[in-house]
Design a protein around this motif. Structure first.
Motif, PDB file in Angstrom:
ATOM      1  N   SER B  50      42.989  36.701  40.697  1.00 31.64           N
ATOM      2  CA  SER B  50      44.022  36.918  39.680  1.00 31.64           C
ATOM      3  C   SER B  50      43.576  36.407  38.317  1.00 31.64           C
ATOM      4  N   LEU B  51      42.889  35.279  38.331  1.00 31.72           N
ATOM      5  CA  LEU B  51      42.352  34.734  37.079  1.00 31.72           C
ATOM      6  C   LEU B  51      41.329  35.704  36.473  1.00 31.72           C
ATOM      7  N   GLN B  53      41.271  38.908  36.984  1.00 28.77           N
ATOM      8  CA  GLN B  53      42.015  40.074  36.506  1.00 28.77           C
ATOM      9  C   GLN B  53      42.591  39.811  35.110  1.00 28.77           C
ATOM     10  N   LEU B  54      43.141  38.614  34.953  1.00 28.54           N
ATOM     11  CA  LEU B  54      43.723  38.220  33.667  1.00 28.54           C
ATOM     12  C   LEU B  54      42.659  38.227  32.574  1.00 28.54           C
ATOM     13  N   HIS B  55      41.491  37.731  32.925  1.00 28.02           N
ATOM     14  CA  HIS B  55      40.372  37.702  31.977  1.00 28.02           C
ATOM     15  C   HIS B  55      39.992  39.132  31.573  1.00 28.02           C
ATOM     16  N   ALA B  56      39.874  40.022  32.573  1.00 25.79           N
ATOM     17  CA  ALA B  56      39.516  41.416  32.306  1.00 25.79           C
ATOM     18  C   ALA B  56      40.575  42.091  31.439  1.00 25.79           C
ATOM     19  N   LEU B  57      41.832  41.755  31.696  1.00 30.63           N
ATOM     20  CA  LEU B  57      42.935  42.326  30.923  1.00 30.63           C
ATOM     21  C   LEU B  57      42.788  41.970  29.444  1.00 30.63           C
TER      22      LEU B  57
END
Lengths: 116, 138
Positions: B50-51, B53-57
């Motif tokens: 999830s971390l 994913q947040l970074h990629a976002l």
């Protein structure tokens, strides 16, 4: 067992366990399985970015990621003690577990802070 | 007394049976306990995903598309399949243990265990529906 001596660490363990129990299955099912397998349509980058613009969404994401890391730190520490009989490595295990959770939390804060 | 008297560093050895690393495979309840304890590893794994994913976002649409494509690889699908089972096991054992951790009294009477566990399952259902609604509405 996951008892532990510090009530503070135990509270983090307990709160993180509750957050993970309530919210991880749905997030994992959607993001990890349903979206990649095409069962459901994944939200677009744009709509997710709109969603995380809200401060409450950022607070939610902070809680969602950080607290379960402390849950892991506490439980995994005792798993290593009892399961693998590694009690003699206690100081190292404590540093790796809680240090890992702290590092993860710092990365969440940094990432959320820098989101557009 | 002479000054070079010293104590030998003798330490008695206690008798201790070596416990095998696989002690938990001897009994079903032990195995269940260890599997429950191991759920934390999978919880941490998904927190890290999830971390990521947040970074990629935050990196932009291209990085995010790349991240989503990565999740389609057989490796990640398999990992997420196993992780999902362990996370479900965590949820179920967590909610079932909740009545032992939370004792609620109403008018001096202890609220029965199944009510407390039931409330947990209800909150789980509502929270999951809310997350799904937020992520799936057009």
């Amino acid at each position: 067992m996951t008892g532990g001596k510090s009530p503070f660490l135990w509270t983090l363990f307990s709160a993180g366990g509750t957050v993970a129990a309530l919210l991880f299955p749905i997030h994992l099912f959607l993001t990890g399985l349903a979206f990649p397998l095409g069962w459901l349509d994944a939200p677009s980058h744009e709509s997710l970015q709109d969603l995380v613009r809200h401060p409450l969404a950022r607070l939610y994401l902070f809680v969602l990621i950080s607290l379960p890391l402390f849950h892991w730190a506490h439980r995994f520490r005792y798993t290593l003690y009892d399961g693998l009989s590694l009690k003699h490595l206690a100081p190292l295990i404590v540093v790796v577990c809680y240090g890992g959770a702290l590092l993860g939390t710092a990365m969440v804060v940094y990432t959320l802070w820098n989101l557009p | 007394m002479s000054s070079d008297v010293h104590y030998t560093l003798h330490h008695p050895k206690w008798y201790r049976r070596r416990v095998s690393v696989w002690w938990w495979l001897q009994k079903r309840s032990y195995a269940q306990f260890v599997l429950r304890e191991l759920t934390s590893v999978f919880v941490a794994f998904f927190a890290v995903v999830s971390l990521w994913q947040l970074h990629a976002l935050g990196e932009g649409p291209e990085a995010y598309a790349h991240f989503m494509a990565r999740l389609k690889s057989p490796l990640f699908l398999a990992l997420h399949g196993v992780t999902f089972l362990f996370v479900l096991f965590h949820s179920i054992t967590w909610f079932n243990l909740a009545p032992t951790a939370i004792v609620v009294r109403l008018r001096g009477k202890r609220v029965p265990d199944f009510v407390i566990a039931g409330m947990n399952y209800l909150v789980w259902l509502v929270a999951s529906a809310a997350v799904a609604w937020l992520l799936l509405r057009g």
